[in-house]
Scaffold this active site. Structure first.
Site, PDB file in Angstrom:
ATOM      1  N   LYS A 218       0.973  -1.127   0.510  1.00 11.15           N
ATOM      2  CA  LYS A 218      -0.246  -0.120  -0.053  1.00 11.15           C
ATOM      3  C   LYS A 218       0.695   1.375  -0.200  1.00 11.15           C
ATOM      4  O   LYS A 218       0.849   2.083  -0.768  1.00 11.15           O
ATOM      5  CB  LYS A 218      -1.351   0.009   1.188  1.00 11.15           C
ATOM      6  CG  LYS A 218      -1.634  -1.458   1.225  1.00 11.15           C
ATOM      7  CD  LYS A 218      -3.110  -1.266   2.967  1.00 11.15           C
ATOM      8  CE  LYS A 218      -2.004  -1.180   3.822  1.00 11.15           C
ATOM      9  NZ  LYS A 218      -1.176  -2.960   4.070  1.00 11.15           N
ATOM     10  N   THR A 219       2.165   1.501   1.303  1.00 10.78           N
ATOM     11  CA  THR A 219       2.404   2.344   1.307  1.00 10.78           C
ATOM     12  C   THR A 219       3.472   2.353  -0.489  1.00 10.78           C
ATOM     13  O   THR A 219       4.159   3.734  -0.850  1.00 10.78           O
ATOM     14  CB  THR A 219       3.514   2.125   2.139  1.00 10.78           C
ATOM     15  OG1 THR A 219       2.457   2.112   3.216  1.00 10.78           O
ATOM     16  CG2 THR A 219       4.251   3.734   2.100  1.00 10.78           C
TER      17      THR A 219
ATOM     18  N   ASP B 159      -1.784   6.604   7.189  1.00  7.46           N
ATOM     19  CA  ASP B 159      -1.424   5.003   6.803  1.00  7.46           C
ATOM     20  C   ASP B 159      -2.247   5.590   8.191  1.00  7.46           C
ATOM     21  O   ASP B 159      -2.843   5.488   8.795  1.00  7.46           O
ATOM     22  CB  ASP B 159       0.009   4.901   7.132  1.00  7.46           C
ATOM     23  CG  ASP B 159       0.120   3.483   6.406  1.00  7.46           C
ATOM     24  OD1 ASP B 159      -0.328   2.834   6.312  1.00  7.46           O
ATOM     25  OD2 ASP B 159       1.246   2.719   6.762  1.00  7.46           O
TER      26      ASP B 159
ATOM     27  N   THR C  47      -4.875  -1.728   6.669  1.00  9.79           N
ATOM     28  CA  THR C  47      -5.360  -3.246   7.195  1.00  9.79           C
ATOM     29  C   THR C  47      -6.314  -3.808   7.690  1.00  9.79           C
ATOM     30  O   THR C  47      -7.011  -4.608   7.794  1.00  9.79           O
ATOM     31  CB  THR C  47      -4.478  -2.962   8.470  1.00  9.79           C
ATOM     32  OG1 THR C  47      -4.115  -2.741   9.091  1.00  9.79           O
ATOM     33  CG2 THR C  47      -2.567  -3.223   7.467  1.00  9.79           C
TER      34      THR C  47
ATOM     35  N   ARG D 210       6.315  -8.358   1.945  1.00 13.09           N
ATOM     36  CA  ARG D 210       7.316  -7.722   3.327  1.00 13.09           C
ATOM     37  C   ARG D 210       7.904  -8.971   3.832  1.00 13.09           C
ATOM     38  O   ARG D 210       9.354  -9.337   4.312  1.00 13.09           O
ATOM     39  CB  ARG D 210       6.725  -7.148   3.942  1.00 13.09           C
ATOM     40  CG  ARG D 210       8.142  -6.637   5.470  1.00 13.09           C
ATOM     41  CD  ARG D 210       6.880  -6.374   6.213  1.00 13.09           C
ATOM     42  NE  ARG D 210       6.346  -4.977   5.852  1.00 13.09           N
ATOM     43  CZ  ARG D 210       5.244  -4.263   6.107  1.00 13.09           C
ATOM     44  NH1 ARG D 210       4.231  -4.809   6.591  1.00 13.09           N
ATOM     45  NH2 ARG D 210       5.467  -2.970   5.094  1.00 13.09           N
TER      46      ARG D 210
HETATM   47  N1  LIG Z   1       4.658  -5.463  -5.946  1.00 14.59           N
HETATM   48  C1  LIG Z   1       5.272  -5.822  -5.067  1.00 14.59           C
HETATM   49  N2  LIG Z   1       6.629  -5.788  -5.844  1.00 14.59           N
HETATM   50  C2  LIG Z   1       8.114  -5.200  -5.572  1.00 14.59           C
HETATM   51  N3  LIG Z   1       7.933  -5.045  -3.989  1.00 14.59           N
HETATM   52  C3  LIG Z   1       6.732  -4.837  -3.090  1.00 14.59           C
HETATM   53  C4  LIG Z   1       5.724  -4.930  -3.810  1.00 14.59           C
HETATM   54  N4  LIG Z   1       5.024  -5.297  -3.129  1.00 14.59           N
HETATM   55  C5  LIG Z   1       5.280  -4.510  -2.009  1.00 14.59           C
HETATM   56  N5  LIG Z   1       6.615  -4.229  -2.165  1.00 14.59           N
HETATM   57  C6  LIG Z   1       8.325  -4.563  -1.129  1.00 14.59           C
HETATM   58  O1  LIG Z   1       7.468  -5.134   0.497  1.00 14.59           O
HETATM   59  C7  LIG Z   1       7.318  -4.396   1.289  1.00 14.59           C
HETATM   60  C8  LIG Z   1       5.988  -4.176   2.031  1.00 14.59           C
HETATM   61  O2  LIG Z   1       5.598  -3.118   1.084  1.00 14.59           O
HETATM   62  P1  LIG Z   1       4.654  -1.379   1.760  1.00 14.59           P
HETATM   63  O3  LIG Z   1       5.516  -1.288   2.492  1.00 14.59           O
HETATM   64  O4  LIG Z   1       4.341  -0.293   0.996  1.00 14.59           O
HETATM   65  O5  LIG Z   1       3.463  -2.528   2.516  1.00 14.59           O
HETATM   66  P2  LIG Z   1       2.666  -1.943   3.088  1.00 14.59           P
HETATM   67  O6  LIG Z   1       1.000  -2.620   2.278  1.00 14.59           O
HETATM   68  O7  LIG Z   1       2.523  -0.452   3.162  1.00 14.59           O
HETATM   69  O8  LIG Z   1       2.668  -2.887   4.813  1.00 14.59           O
HETATM   70  P3  LIG Z   1       1.477  -2.339   6.230  1.00 14.59           P
HETATM   71  O9  LIG Z   1       0.398  -2.127   5.568  1.00 14.59           O
HETATM   72  O10 LIG Z   1       2.407  -2.956   6.978  1.00 14.59           O
HETATM   73  O11 LIG Z   1       2.062  -0.357   5.877  1.00 14.59           O
HETATM   74  C9  LIG Z   1       8.548  -2.843   0.665  1.00 14.59           C
HETATM   75  O12 LIG Z   1       9.499  -3.138   1.186  1.00 14.59           O
HETATM   76  C10 LIG Z   1       7.995  -3.415  -0.607  1.00 14.59           C
HETATM   77  O13 LIG Z   1       9.148  -2.618  -1.469  1.00 14.59           O
HETATM   78 MG   LIG Z   2       2.281   1.259   4.843  1.00 21.42          MG
END
Ligand SMILES: Nc1ncnc2c1ncn2[C@@H]1O[C@H](COP(=O)(O)OP(=O)(O)OP(=O)(O)O)[C@@H](O)[C@H]1O
Ligand SMILES: [Mg+2]
Length: 321
Positions: free
Chosen positions: A50-51, A95, A144, A203
């Site tokens: 997401k981020t 977030d 989430t 992740r």
């Molecule tokens: N589709 C993707 N392709 C490659 N790497 C990814 C992908 N999605 C996520 N990542 C990697 O996985 C890690 C986690 O992603 P991210 O921080 O964006 O998750 P999030 O959904 O924001 O999690 P949270 O809910 O904990 O904030 C990051 O290091 C990101 O670079």
């Molecule tokens: Mg995030």
């Protein structure tokens, strides 16, 4: 730029085709119309991207992103500084938006609808309401727990985009991407073992690869990482061949032993894990695997779920042996 920075562009972002397609259309449309991007809500389990997507979108739009979170905004006034600092078209990323306090949420509505933010200046009888005007901006929320977001807030987003778990092929691609960046070589068995253990979450892929990197550095290992090493590493972390972690197994075991549906709170007390962690991390995976069902009465373990922890299904007759 470090080796582990998130993917910077849609081209480097693996999977989530529907979400990416929608975002690309929204961006192209906003740019053609010369308007800020529509307000967007990104929904999905922790670690799905997401981020990362919020940053990619912002970069593509050529605007700035201001990042905050639901729990960080404790009172309406906390919004004032951040909202007034936004330039035209900038993104305000909130977030964990499901944890936004009510008062802050309500102060956000006029900001979204009328580009206005009301502050009370002074105290007592002399206090007056000052209306600050804001530049047009984009609100991007990430959550989430979509079910915890109020209807009025949800309805203010033009699009709600849902990220789902990555399939095994996509996880394999993500493992390749990050293994390359860590200069780790994985043989095909290693990749297979790891792909399951990632539970469809990028992740996790990163964390497991970093752990393997550490193990291979410490043991001065040369050459590709094989399935046996991955298995040992996963065992050390308490992850089984289904990708279940110790908490997942406690959940299944508790449900199988109680033999009836349980609520989240009871389950949390029984296994000694936070309700939010159970709901956001463990349950989605157990449901995805067909080990758990969420019913109106509560959480129910399936017979496959019982088998995964080596227990008989709850409603099976007692063994005659
Ligand atoms: N589709 C993707 N392709 C490659 N790497 C990814 C992908 N999605 C996520 N990542 C990697 O996985 C890690 C986690 O992603 P991210 O921080 O964006 O998750 P999030 O959904 O924001 O999690 P949270 O809910 O904990 O904030 C990051 O290091 C990101 O670079
Ligand atoms: Mg995030």
């Amino acid at each position: 730029m470090g080796a582990f920075d998130r993917p910077q562009d849609f081209e480097d972002f693996i999977g989530q085709e529907n979400v990416v397609d929608t975002l690309e259309v929204k961006i192209a449309s906003a740019q053609k119309r010369g308007r800020p991007l529509d307000h967007l809500l990104l929904q999905g389990r922790p670690g799905l991207g997401k981020t990362t997507l919020a940053y990619i979108v912002t970069r593509q739009m050529g605007v700035q992103i201001k990042v905050t979170s639901g729990p960080a905004l404790t009172k309406a006034g906390d919004l004032a500084a951040i909202l007034t600092s936004l330039e035209e078209g900038d993104v305000l990323f909130i977030d964990e938006i499901h944890r936004l306090p009510k008062a802050v949420e309500e102060a956000l509505y006029p900001a979204i609808e009328d580009l206005a933010f009301d502050v009370i200046v002074g105290k007592g009888p002399g206090a007056r309401l000052l209306r600050l005007s804001l530049n047009p901006f984009t609100l991007m929320g990430a959550t989430t727990r979509i079910s915890l977001i109020s209807k009025p807030l949800r309805s203010r987003f033009t699009s709600i985009l849902r990220l789902s778990a990555y399939d095994l092929d996509e996880v394999a691609e993500i493992l390749d991407l990050y293994a390359g960046r860590l200069s780790l070589e994985l043989d095909s068995n290693a990749k297979k073992e790891l792909a399951t253990a990632c539970r469809g979450v990028p992740r996790n892929a990163l964390q497991l690869l970093r752990h393997l990197r550490d193990l291979s550095v410490v043991s001065q290992r040369k050459g590709a990482i094989d399935g046996a090493l991955v298995k040992r590493a996963l065992e050390g972390l308490g992850i089984d061949s289904y990708g279940l972690d110790p908490v997942d197994r406690l959940v299944l075991t508790a449900l199988a032993k109680k033999g009836r549906a349980l609520g989240l709170r009871t389950l949390s007390l029984l296994v000694g894990e936070e309700e939010s962690a159970l709901a956001e991390v463990n349950e989605p995976y157990l449901v995805q695997m067909g080990f758990l069902e969420l019913t109106p009465k509560g959480r129910v373990v399936t017979s496959e779920g019982c088998a995964a922890v080596g227990l008989p299904p709850p409603d099976s007759p007692p063994s005659l042996l």
